[in-house]
Design a protein around this motif. Structure first.
Motif, PDB file in Angstrom:
ATOM      1  N   LYS A  36      37.436  57.166  49.559  1.00 40.01           N
ATOM      2  CA  LYS A  36      36.084  57.578  49.943  1.00 40.01           C
ATOM      3  C   LYS A  36      35.234  57.926  48.721  1.00 40.01           C
ATOM      4  N   ASP A  37      35.801  58.722  47.820  1.00 38.09           N
ATOM      5  CA  ASP A  37      35.056  59.144  46.632  1.00 38.09           C
ATOM      6  C   ASP A  37      34.725  57.954  45.731  1.00 38.09           C
ATOM      7  N   ALA A  38      35.677  57.028  45.593  1.00 34.93           N
ATOM      8  CA  ALA A  38      35.462  55.877  44.701  1.00 34.93           C
ATOM      9  C   ALA A  38      34.366  54.962  45.235  1.00 34.93           C
ATOM     10  N   ILE A  39      34.357  54.708  46.537  1.00 32.93           N
ATOM     11  CA  ILE A  39      33.322  53.840  47.112  1.00 32.93           C
ATOM     12  C   ILE A  39      31.955  54.499  46.985  1.00 32.93           C
ATOM     13  N   THR A  40      31.888  55.806  47.267  1.00 29.60           N
ATOM     14  CA  THR A  40      30.625  56.533  47.141  1.00 29.60           C
ATOM     15  C   THR A  40      30.095  56.466  45.716  1.00 29.60           C
ATOM     16  N   LYS A  41      30.971  56.698  44.750  1.00 31.71           N
ATOM     17  CA  LYS A  41      30.569  56.656  43.339  1.00 31.71           C
ATOM     18  C   LYS A  41      30.135  55.254  42.934  1.00 31.71           C
ATOM     19  N   HIS A  42      30.840  54.233  43.445  1.00 31.61           N
ATOM     20  CA  HIS A  42      30.510  52.860  43.067  1.00 31.61           C
ATOM     21  C   HIS A  42      29.137  52.466  43.614  1.00 31.61           C
ATOM     22  N   PHE A  43      28.808  52.913  44.815  1.00 31.22           N
ATOM     23  CA  PHE A  43      27.468  52.667  45.350  1.00 31.22           C
ATOM     24  C   PHE A  43      26.412  53.244  44.421  1.00 31.22           C
ATOM     25  N   ALA A  44      26.612  54.490  43.986  1.00 34.25           N
ATOM     26  CA  ALA A  44      25.650  55.144  43.109  1.00 34.25           C
ATOM     27  C   ALA A  44      25.542  54.423  41.768  1.00 34.25           C
ATOM     28  N   THR A  45      26.698  54.000  41.230  1.00 27.83           N
ATOM     29  CA  THR A  45      26.704  53.289  39.946  1.00 27.83           C
ATOM     30  C   THR A  45      25.964  51.963  40.043  1.00 27.83           C
ATOM     31  N   ARG A  46      26.205  51.227  41.130  1.00 31.18           N
ATOM     32  CA  ARG A  46      25.544  49.932  41.310  1.00 31.18           C
ATOM     33  C   ARG A  46      24.027  50.108  41.442  1.00 31.18           C
ATOM     34  N   GLU A  47      23.599  51.155  42.167  1.00 30.30           N
ATOM     35  CA  GLU A  47      22.172  51.398  42.324  1.00 30.30           C
ATOM     36  C   GLU A  47      21.532  51.749  40.988  1.00 30.30           C
ATOM     37  N   ALA A  48      22.232  52.565  40.192  1.00 28.95           N
ATOM     38  CA  ALA A  48      21.714  52.936  38.875  1.00 28.95           C
ATOM     39  C   ALA A  48      21.596  51.705  37.974  1.00 28.95           C
ATOM     40  N   LEU A  58      51.135  41.650  31.160  1.00 26.71           N
ATOM     41  CA  LEU A  58      50.235  42.726  31.570  1.00 26.71           C
ATOM     42  C   LEU A  58      48.852  42.551  30.968  1.00 26.71           C
ATOM     43  N   GLU A  59      48.796  42.008  29.769  1.00 24.11           N
ATOM     44  CA  GLU A  59      47.498  41.766  29.136  1.00 24.11           C
ATOM     45  C   GLU A  59      46.701  40.732  29.927  1.00 24.11           C
ATOM     46  N   ARG A  60      47.381  39.728  30.475  1.00 20.32           N
ATOM     47  CA  ARG A  60      46.693  38.744  31.318  1.00 20.32           C
ATOM     48  C   ARG A  60      46.150  39.417  32.584  1.00 20.32           C
ATOM     49  N   ILE A  61      46.913  40.368  33.112  1.00 24.29           N
ATOM     50  CA  ILE A  61      46.449  41.098  34.290  1.00 24.29           C
ATOM     51  C   ILE A  61      45.203  41.916  33.956  1.00 24.29           C
ATOM     52  N   VAL A  62      45.206  42.562  32.794  1.00 25.00           N
ATOM     53  CA  VAL A  62      44.047  43.344  32.377  1.00 25.00           C
ATOM     54  C   VAL A  62      42.798  42.468  32.323  1.00 25.00           C
ATOM     55  N   HIS A  63      42.928  41.275  31.751  1.00 30.50           N
ATOM     56  CA  HIS A  63      41.782  40.359  31.668  1.00 30.50           C
ATOM     57  C   HIS A  63      41.360  39.898  33.064  1.00 30.50           C
ATOM     58  N   PHE A  64      42.330  39.645  33.924  1.00 28.07           N
ATOM     59  CA  PHE A  64      42.049  39.218  35.293  1.00 28.07           C
ATOM     60  C   PHE A  64      41.247  40.290  36.032  1.00 28.07           C
ATOM     61  N   GLU A  65      41.696  41.532  35.943  1.00 33.96           N
ATOM     62  CA  GLU A  65      41.007  42.615  36.635  1.00 33.96           C
ATOM     63  C   GLU A  65      39.650  42.908  36.000  1.00 33.96           C
ATOM     64  N   LYS A  66      39.547  42.753  34.690  1.00 32.01           N
ATOM     65  CA  LYS A  66      38.250  42.970  34.016  1.00 32.01           C
ATOM     66  C   LYS A  66      37.235  41.949  34.494  1.00 32.01           C
ATOM     67  N   THR A  67      37.686  40.718  34.706  1.00 35.15           N
ATOM     68  CA  THR A  67      36.788  39.682  35.213  1.00 35.15           C
ATOM     69  C   THR A  67      36.267  40.058  36.595  1.00 35.15           C
ATOM     70  N   LEU A  68      37.163  40.546  37.466  1.00 26.71           N
ATOM     71  CA  LEU A  68      36.755  40.961  38.803  1.00 26.71           C
ATOM     72  C   LEU A  68      35.778  42.132  38.731  1.00 26.71           C
ATOM     73  N   ALA A  69      36.070  43.102  37.868  1.00 26.17           N
ATOM     74  CA  ALA A  69      35.205  44.272  37.736  1.00 26.17           C
ATOM     75  C   ALA A  69      33.837  43.891  37.185  1.00 26.17           C
ATOM     76  N   ASP A  70      33.803  42.958  36.230  1.00 28.56           N
ATOM     77  CA  ASP A  70      32.527  42.508  35.659  1.00 28.56           C
ATOM     78  C   ASP A  70      31.655  41.832  36.710  1.00 28.56           C
ATOM     79  N   GLU A  71      32.288  41.268  37.737  1.00 30.45           N
ATOM     80  CA  GLU A  71      31.542  40.650  38.834  1.00 30.45           C
ATOM     81  C   GLU A  71      31.115  41.680  39.878  1.00 30.45           C
ATOM     82  N   GLY A  72      31.469  42.942  39.649  1.00 32.61           N
ATOM     83  CA  GLY A  72      31.019  44.006  40.538  1.00 32.61           C
ATOM     84  C   GLY A  72      32.083  44.606  41.428  1.00 32.61           C
ATOM     85  N   ALA A  73      33.294  44.048  41.451  1.00 33.45           N
ATOM     86  CA  ALA A  73      34.336  44.532  42.352  1.00 33.45           C
ATOM     87  C   ALA A  73      34.764  45.954  41.999  1.00 33.45           C
TER      88      ALA A  73
END
Length: 280
Positions: free
Chosen positions: A227-239, A129-144
């Motif tokens: 819907k809410d997550a995509i909307t929030k992510h757009f705002a976060t990326r713009e900020a 599970l720790e490897r999964i956490v690192h895998f997903e963190k890498t994706l999130a750091d790239e903006g996913a």
């Protein structure tokens, strides 16, 4: 942990039909905006057999434009996949920027099954599970944007659901012997699932536990959350873009101002009195 997802919550057909047109329009608008975005959306579905994972994925493909959706489900790895790195078959299926990826039986499936069947120890599960956490963190750091839905049913509700599917000739094929074997190990699954969710629900990739007994309720929760997550992510990326632009602007201004400041500093020559003369 799962008690809140065993309350028997429902949404009437009238209420769902009333909210559906507006929500669907908003999701389609967001999907069009997403086509020009600099990030993908990765949605994982896991949980109890019969809790509506497949139906929810089908609904998303029905409500949204499937041309911009990547849908993948995984069985046992092939010989080729076994020769590759562990996450190779997931890497190659990840959606590109501007698209949505829907994943069934993803990178959580085998660690969970291996723990339930006793193939691995709790410590070995934590390591995977720790490897999964690192895998997903890498994706999130790239903006996913990563969303994870755990579709849940109580033991009694799961049994009722499986029997209901078996009685219908159109859905009987969906229920396998393995599904009933998993139901017999329900307590083990719940225990392993709690450990999995607690270990891997992070700010960059949170789990949403969804009660799956009522199809309209689970659909509404997933659709609204998406819907809410995509909307929030757009705002976060713009900020983030604005902050990065300000930082770069200040750094550039500071770099340009530095030579001028240095030129204004007095030197040895500038401190001399050039009006003095030497008598011959």
């Amino acid at each position: 942990m799962f008690e809140a997802a065993e309350l028997g919550r429902k949404i009437s057909r009238e209420d769902f039909d009333a909210m559906a047109p507006g929500l669907r329009t908003e999701l389609l608008d967001l999907q069009q905006q997403l086509r020009e975005a600099d990030f993908p959306v990765i949605v994982l579905f896991a949980g109890v057999d019969g809790a509506g994972k497949n139906e929810t994925v089908n609904l998303l493909n029905e409500w949204m434009d499937p041309r911009w959706i990547v849908t993948r489900a995984y069985g046992p790895p092939s010989d080729e996949e076994r020769e590759r790195p562990e996450y190779w078959r997931y890497w190659r299926d990840l959606p590109p920027k501007g698209k949505v990826g829907l994943f069934l039986s993803s990178w959580y499936h085998h660690p969970l099954i291996d723990r339930v069947t006793g193939a691995i120890t709790p410590a070995e599960l934590d390591e995977r599970l720790e490897r999964i956490v690192h895998f997903e963190k890498t994706l999130a750091d790239e903006g996913a944007l990563i969303l994870k839905f755990w579709m849940h049913l109580s033991e009694k509700a799961q049994k009722k659901r499986l029997k209901s599917l078996e009685k219908d000739p159109l859905t009987a094929w969906q229920v396998t012997r393995q599904d009933w074997q998993h139901w017999e190990m329900y307590d083990k699954f719940v225990s392993a699932a709690e450990r999995l969710i607690m270990h891997t629900s992070k700010g960059h990739a949170p789990w949403q536990i969804v009660e799956g007994a009522d199809p309209r309720y689970r659909s509404a929760v997933v659709l609204q959350t998406l819907k809410d997550a995509i909307t929030k992510h757009f705002a976060t990326r713009e900020a983030q873009k604005k902050v990065n632009a300000e930082i770069k602007g200040k750094a550039k201004a500071k770099k340009e101002a530095k030579p001028a400041a240095l030129a204004q500093q007095p030197s040895i020559l500038s401190s001399l009195d050039m009006t003095l003369t030497i008598e011959g």
